[in-house]
Structure formats: C-alpha cells, structure tokens
Design an enzyme around this catalytic site. Sequence first.
Site, PDB file in Angstrom:
ATOM      1  N   ASP A 191       0.824  -1.211   0.000  1.00  0.00           N
ATOM      2  CA  ASP A 191       0.000   0.000   0.000  1.00  0.00           C
ATOM      3  C   ASP A 191       0.857   1.260   0.000  1.00  0.00           C
ATOM      4  OD1 ASP A 191      -1.976  -1.859   0.249  1.00  0.00           O
ATOM      5  OD2 ASP A 191      -2.843  -1.046   2.086  1.00  0.00           O
ATOM      6  N   SER A 214      -8.355  -2.742   9.971  1.00  0.00           N
ATOM      7  CA  SER A 214      -8.484  -3.949   9.141  1.00  0.00           C
ATOM      8  C   SER A 214      -9.775  -4.697   9.393  1.00  0.00           C
ATOM      9  CB  SER A 214      -7.304  -4.876   9.461  1.00  0.00           C
ATOM     10  OG  SER A 214      -7.548  -6.173   8.955  1.00  0.00           O
ATOM     11  N   GLU A 270      -9.855  -7.717   9.551  1.00  0.00           N
ATOM     12  CA  GLU A 270      -9.473  -8.807  10.453  1.00  0.00           C
ATOM     13  C   GLU A 270     -10.006  -8.531  11.871  1.00  0.00           C
ATOM     14  OE1 GLU A 270      -8.002 -11.646   9.544  1.00  0.00           O
ATOM     15  OE2 GLU A 270      -7.407 -12.454  11.487  1.00  0.00           O
ATOM     16  N   TYR A 295      -2.717 -10.450  15.590  1.00  0.00           N
ATOM     17  CA  TYR A 295      -2.737  -9.313  14.661  1.00  0.00           C
ATOM     18  C   TYR A 295      -4.061  -8.548  14.789  1.00  0.00           C
ATOM     19  CZ  TYR A 295      -3.414  -6.886  10.188  1.00  0.00           C
ATOM     20  OH  TYR A 295      -3.693  -5.946   9.232  1.00  0.00           O
ATOM     21  N   HIS A 322      -6.995  -6.416   0.213  1.00  0.00           N
ATOM     22  CA  HIS A 322      -6.751  -5.825  -1.108  1.00  0.00           C
ATOM     23  C   HIS A 322      -5.384  -6.270  -1.604  1.00  0.00           C
ATOM     24  CE1 HIS A 322      -5.945  -2.918   2.116  1.00  0.00           C
ATOM     25  NE2 HIS A 322      -4.869  -2.563   1.427  1.00  0.00           N
TER      26      HIS A 322
HETATM   27  P1  NAP Z   1       2.815  -4.940   3.911  1.00  0.00           P
HETATM   28  O1  NAP Z   1       3.022  -5.051   2.437  1.00  0.00           O
HETATM   29  O2  NAP Z   1       3.035  -6.131   4.771  1.00  0.00           O
HETATM   30  O3  NAP Z   1       3.737  -3.736   4.441  1.00  0.00           O
HETATM   31  C1  NAP Z   1       3.948  -3.545   5.817  1.00  0.00           C
HETATM   32  C2  NAP Z   1       4.908  -2.370   5.972  1.00  0.00           C
HETATM   33  O4  NAP Z   1       5.114  -2.124   7.377  1.00  0.00           O
HETATM   34  C3  NAP Z   1       6.290  -2.617   5.363  1.00  0.00           C
HETATM   35  O5  NAP Z   1       6.704  -1.446   4.714  1.00  0.00           O
HETATM   36  C4  NAP Z   1       7.159  -2.859   6.589  1.00  0.00           C
HETATM   37  O6  NAP Z   1       8.509  -2.493   6.422  1.00  0.00           O
HETATM   38  C5  NAP Z   1       6.499  -1.904   7.572  1.00  0.00           C
HETATM   39  N1  NAP Z   1       6.897  -2.151   8.955  1.00  0.00           N
HETATM   40  C6  NAP Z   1       6.949  -3.341   9.609  1.00  0.00           C
HETATM   41  N2  NAP Z   1       7.408  -3.168  10.865  1.00  0.00           N
HETATM   42  C7  NAP Z   1       7.665  -1.835  10.992  1.00  0.00           C
HETATM   43  C8  NAP Z   1       8.179  -1.044  12.058  1.00  0.00           C
HETATM   44  N3  NAP Z   1       8.523  -1.577  13.234  1.00  0.00           N
HETATM   45  N4  NAP Z   1       8.350   0.289  11.844  1.00  0.00           N
HETATM   46  C9  NAP Z   1       8.022   0.845  10.649  1.00  0.00           C
HETATM   47  N5  NAP Z   1       7.525   0.149   9.612  1.00  0.00           N
HETATM   48  C10 NAP Z   1       7.349  -1.186   9.783  1.00  0.00           C
HETATM   49  O7  NAP Z   1       1.313  -4.414   4.219  1.00  0.00           O
HETATM   50  P2  NAP Z   1       0.250  -3.746   3.225  1.00  0.00           P
HETATM   51  O8  NAP Z   1      -0.532  -4.824   2.573  1.00  0.00           O
HETATM   52  O9  NAP Z   1       0.906  -2.707   2.422  1.00  0.00           O
HETATM   53  O10 NAP Z   1      -0.731  -3.082   4.292  1.00  0.00           O
HETATM   54  C11 NAP Z   1      -0.516  -1.757   4.780  1.00  0.00           C
HETATM   55  C12 NAP Z   1      -1.222  -1.597   6.105  1.00  0.00           C
HETATM   56  O11 NAP Z   1      -2.627  -1.860   5.945  1.00  0.00           O
HETATM   57  C13 NAP Z   1      -0.763  -2.528   7.215  1.00  0.00           C
HETATM   58  O12 NAP Z   1      -0.882  -1.825   8.441  1.00  0.00           O
HETATM   59  C14 NAP Z   1      -1.777  -3.659   7.187  1.00  0.00           C
HETATM   60  O13 NAP Z   1      -1.868  -4.280   8.442  1.00  0.00           O
HETATM   61  C15 NAP Z   1      -3.025  -2.891   6.829  1.00  0.00           C
HETATM   62  N6  NAP Z   1      -4.065  -3.630   6.115  1.00  0.00           N
HETATM   63  C16 NAP Z   1      -3.748  -4.296   4.964  1.00  0.00           C
HETATM   64  C17 NAP Z   1      -4.751  -4.945   4.265  1.00  0.00           C
HETATM   65  C18 NAP Z   1      -4.464  -5.690   2.989  1.00  0.00           C
HETATM   66  O14 NAP Z   1      -5.312  -6.497   2.575  1.00  0.00           O
HETATM   67  N7  NAP Z   1      -3.346  -5.425   2.321  1.00  0.00           N
HETATM   68  C19 NAP Z   1      -6.083  -4.904   4.757  1.00  0.00           C
HETATM   69  C20 NAP Z   1      -6.338  -4.197   5.912  1.00  0.00           C
HETATM   70  C21 NAP Z   1      -5.341  -3.552   6.582  1.00  0.00           C
HETATM   71  P3  NAP Z   1       9.692  -3.566   6.092  1.00  0.00           P
HETATM   72  O15 NAP Z   1       9.652  -3.745   4.604  1.00  0.00           O
HETATM   73  O16 NAP Z   1      10.904  -2.880   6.574  1.00  0.00           O
HETATM   74  O17 NAP Z   1       9.342  -4.820   6.828  1.00  0.00           O
HETATM   75  N1  GDD Z   2      -1.417 -16.890   3.539  1.00  0.00           N
HETATM   76  C1  GDD Z   2      -2.039 -18.059   3.287  1.00  0.00           C
HETATM   77  N2  GDD Z   2      -1.307 -19.117   2.848  1.00  0.00           N
HETATM   78  N3  GDD Z   2      -3.370 -18.127   3.494  1.00  0.00           N
HETATM   79  C2  GDD Z   2      -3.977 -19.306   3.210  1.00  0.00           C
HETATM   80  C3  GDD Z   2      -3.282 -20.421   2.736  1.00  0.00           C
HETATM   81  C4  GDD Z   2      -1.872 -20.334   2.560  1.00  0.00           C
HETATM   82  O1  GDD Z   2      -1.195 -21.285   2.162  1.00  0.00           O
HETATM   83  N4  GDD Z   2      -4.179 -21.433   2.550  1.00  0.00           N
HETATM   84  C5  GDD Z   2      -5.368 -20.950   2.878  1.00  0.00           C
HETATM   85  N5  GDD Z   2      -5.259 -19.666   3.296  1.00  0.00           N
HETATM   86  C6  GDD Z   2      -6.369 -18.828   3.791  1.00  0.00           C
HETATM   87  C7  GDD Z   2      -6.110 -18.258   5.189  1.00  0.00           C
HETATM   88  O2  GDD Z   2      -6.372 -19.272   6.186  1.00  0.00           O
HETATM   89  C8  GDD Z   2      -7.119 -17.115   5.203  1.00  0.00           C
HETATM   90  O3  GDD Z   2      -8.391 -17.596   5.556  1.00  0.00           O
HETATM   91  C9  GDD Z   2      -7.157 -16.652   3.736  1.00  0.00           C
HETATM   92  O4  GDD Z   2      -6.501 -17.674   2.971  1.00  0.00           O
HETATM   93  C10 GDD Z   2      -6.468 -15.318   3.472  1.00  0.00           C
HETATM   94  O5  GDD Z   2      -5.157 -15.351   4.028  1.00  0.00           O
HETATM   95  P1  GDD Z   2      -4.101 -14.178   3.731  1.00  0.00           P
HETATM   96  O6  GDD Z   2      -3.977 -13.955   2.276  1.00  0.00           O
HETATM   97  O7  GDD Z   2      -2.864 -14.508   4.495  1.00  0.00           O
HETATM   98  O8  GDD Z   2      -4.820 -12.868   4.288  1.00  0.00           O
HETATM   99  P2  GDD Z   2      -5.613 -12.581   5.649  1.00  0.00           P
HETATM  100  O9  GDD Z   2      -7.068 -12.458   5.300  1.00  0.00           O
HETATM  101  O10 GDD Z   2      -5.242 -13.504   6.716  1.00  0.00           O
HETATM  102  O11 GDD Z   2      -5.026 -11.139   6.059  1.00  0.00           O
HETATM  103  C11 GDD Z   2      -4.906 -10.108   5.085  1.00  0.00           C
HETATM  104  O12 GDD Z   2      -6.073  -9.332   5.056  1.00  0.00           O
HETATM  105  C12 GDD Z   2      -6.359  -8.616   6.272  1.00  0.00           C
HETATM  106  C13 GDD Z   2      -7.681  -7.872   6.052  1.00  0.00           C
HETATM  107  O13 GDD Z   2      -8.756  -8.738   6.244  1.00  0.00           O
HETATM  108  C14 GDD Z   2      -3.670  -9.278   5.467  1.00  0.00           C
HETATM  109  O14 GDD Z   2      -3.373  -8.360   4.434  1.00  0.00           O
HETATM  110  C15 GDD Z   2      -3.912  -8.489   6.746  1.00  0.00           C
HETATM  111  O15 GDD Z   2      -2.810  -7.599   6.988  1.00  0.00           O
HETATM  112  C16 GDD Z   2      -5.208  -7.684   6.561  1.00  0.00           C
HETATM  113  O16 GDD Z   2      -5.478  -6.919   7.717  1.00  0.00           O
END
Ligand code: NAP
Ligand code: GDD
Length: 331
Positions: free
Chosen positions: A16, A130, A132, A154, A184
């Site tokens: 993001d 999130s 979550e 988390y 996303h």
């Molecule tokens: P991501 O790709 O896992 O990126 C996480 C970022 O956090 C990385 O830049 C990481 O840096 C940084 N970080 C980790 N520990 C840190 C610390 N101690 N101090 C400063 N930065 C740190 O996550 P994303 O998918 O872009 O998501 C962005 C945010 O939205 C996160 O807070 C995530 O929990 C939240 N979120 C994501 C989703 C989703 O579906 N993607 C949905 C809901 C909420 P390094 O590279 O140095 O590790």
């Molecule tokens: N990662 C992963 N790996 N997930 C798996 C697998 C596998 O091999 N097999 C099944 N799954 C299922 C997980 O059990 C979960 O139900 C679903 O796939 C999605 O897993 P992830 O892609 O790891 O995402 P998430 O939903 O747990 O978390 C993501 O979305 C959250 C928002 O709802 C992350 O981006 C979180 O940071 C974010 O907050």
Amino acid sequence: MTTRPTALITGITGQDGLYLAELLLSKGYEVFGLIRGQNNPKREYVERTIPGLKLVTGDITDLSSVMRAFHTAQPTEVYNLGAISFVAYSWENAHLTSQVTGLGVLNMLEATRLYAGNDVGKVRFYQASSSEMFGKVHEVPQRETTLLWPRSPYGVAKVYGHYMTINYRESYGMHASSGILFNHESPRRGPEFVTRKVTQAVTRIKLGLQEKLSLGNLDAKRDWGFAGDYVEAMWRMLQTDEADDYVISTGETHSIRELLDIAFARVDIADWEQYVYIDPQFFRPAEVDLLIGDPAKAKEKLGWSPTVSFTDLVHMMVDSDLAEQRTLAGL
Ligand code: NAP
Ligand code: GDD
C-alpha cells in the site's frame, strides 16, 4: 500563500505504501516515506520504483525516531501503514506484533499530537485498520458499527490501534480517521499472502518450474479488492471536513477455491485439483471464515467505489507473475 501538501507514510516498502506514494506524488504532494533498519533490503527497489519519493529512517516502535521524521518531513498528512501485517506470523510473534501493530499506532498518534502542538488542524492522520478486527463475524455484511471480535494477535493489535485512533480524535480533537480495509491485492502483494502465493505458483506450474502448490483452508471467504483503489479511499478520508471511520470493501466475497478456479483458468489449466495439496501447517489456530464488507458509507460520504472486479484482479496478478517468472527463468 498556500503551502504544498506534504505526506509522511509509514510502511513505505509495503504494497500500500508504494501505491499511496505514487497517488500522492501524482497529486503534487511532497512525499516522505519512513523506512526502517540500517540497510533495508527494499530501499533500492523503492527508490527505483518511486522516483521523487524522499526516505527518512525510523521505526514506529521508537517514538524518538518518529519525532525526528516529523521534524524532517513537516507533514500536513500522516498515513500510518507500517505494521506486522501477516496474520499467520502473528501467532508465532504475538508480543512483537502487539508492539509494532498495536503500540506503534500509539507512537504515531502521540508524535502527531506533539508535532501539531496547540494547532490540531495542522496535520491529519490516517490509521490502517483492518477487516481482520471483525474476526468471528457478528453481522453479515460487516459495517463500521459491527461488533469487533478479533481472532488473531494481529487482529487484537489492530483493534487496539483502531480504538486508540478514535480516542485521540475524541480526546484532542485531532483529524484522525481509520480505514477498515478489507483484503486488497495487486501484483505488488507480498508472496506470503494467499492470492500472490496462488498466482506465483500457477504461473510457475504453467511454465514447468514447479510441480505442486501446498495450501491450508480452501473454504475461507474474503472480500478482495485492488490495492490501487483502496489507497484512493485513504486519501479521500483525509480530505473530509470531519474525521471518521470507514469500511472499504467491494461488497462481494469469494472462497480460496474460486480464486484457484480463476487463476488456473487464466493459464488454461482446468483440473487444478491435481496440483493442489492440503498441508496442515497452513491452517491457523483460529480462522476468520467469512469476510464481506458493506462500503455504503464510503460510497455516500467519500464518493468512493471499487473499479476492479475480482476476476480482473486475479487476471492482473496472474499476467504480471507470468511475465515475471518468464523473465526470471530466461524464457
Ligand atoms: P505490507 O506489504 O506487509 O507492508 C507492511 C509495511 O510495514 C512494510 O513497509 C514494513 O517495512 C512496515 N513495517 C513493519 N514493521 C515496521 C516497524 N517496526 N516500523 C516501521 N515500519 C514497519 O502491508 P500492506 O498490505 O501494504 O498493508 C498496509 C497496512 O494496511 C498494514 O498496516 C496492514 O496491516 C493494513 N491492512 C492491509 C490490508 C491488505 O489487505 N493489504 C487490509 C487491511 C489492513 P519492512 O519492509 O521494513 O518490513
Ligand atoms: N497466507 C495463506 N497461505 N493463506 C492461506 C493459505 C496459505 O497457504 N491457505 C489458505 N489460506 C487462507 C487463510 O487461512 C485465510 O483464511 C485466507 O486464505 C487469506 O489469508 P491471507 O492472504 O494470508 O490474508 P488474511 O485475510 O489472513 O489477512 C490479510 O487481510 C487482512 C484484512 O482482512 C492481510 O493483508 C492483513 O494484513 C489484513 O489486515
């Protein structure tokens, strides 16, 4: 005289952070990204991918480093995306996840408050909450008012950050908003998450570089959208007169099986069952079975809607991984 809007983004090396930095630069912002570690391996990639971005060193668990970053950046908008974000990892590193994903939010809010001083309107704050947090869901679809029942360390840490953001808004009058974002994805998604794990494996299987794909629970359902759309919603939240909390989602849900159907079909493989193995190590101690969000409030108040369908999102990721895997393999 108008001052140039300036953003400070934590989590700049993540999915993001990259999309948001691109969006804000395209809107004429000066953009600073907080990067951690003395030699972050992603620094070179980030600098190459986002020209014009300025990096400042810091860690959201270290308040003094965050204060120094504020001093350098002088932001008008702060986007706190930094977190340990992989749910499965959070059980094995629950304390660290609490410190980064939970207490890190407090540090960012406190730094924003101290930096703004008596002028709370000086800087606006976005917290990456999130879906979550809904965990064992108490309502379908999930809305801003749905009871939070997190099912992972988390999720618990995100609930702490969410309520702390609301608390700072109510206590100090800060313009602090939380985006309750549902899953996303994009070609920049980390390979540990299920969508990217699937699209990478599918393309490697197609090219004869991998034989099987091991997964956990195929019945879980998620509301998956495109990350590029979701960072637009973050920005819109900070342009409103009043801070608030918003669900950002597509309003559709799909299982991992549907993800597999679409991803394998994109490379003309119909019978994916022969390649997919269930491995207990990928099951979680507690599962979030079903997520589906109602984005009505974001539509009405922010004028925000998703633009990429689930099928198009999976195709985008498969196509990108196919090109990348071909290049890596010299094909
Ligand atoms: P991501 O790709 O896992 O990126 C996480 C970022 O956090 C990385 O830049 C990481 O840096 C940084 N970080 C980790 N520990 C840190 C610390 N101690 N101090 C400063 N930065 C740190 O996550 P994303 O998918 O872009 O998501 C962005 C945010 O939205 C996160 O807070 C995530 O929990 C939240 N979120 C994501 C989703 C989703 O579906 N993607 C949905 C809901 C909420 P390094 O590279 O140095 O590790
Ligand atoms: N990662 C992963 N790996 N997930 C798996 C697998 C596998 O091999 N097999 C099944 N799954 C299922 C997980 O059990 C979960 O139900 C679903 O796939 C999605 O897993 P992830 O892609 O790891 O995402 P998430 O939903 O747990 O978390 C993501 O979305 C959250 C928002 O709802 C992350 O981006 C979180 O940071 C974010 O907050």
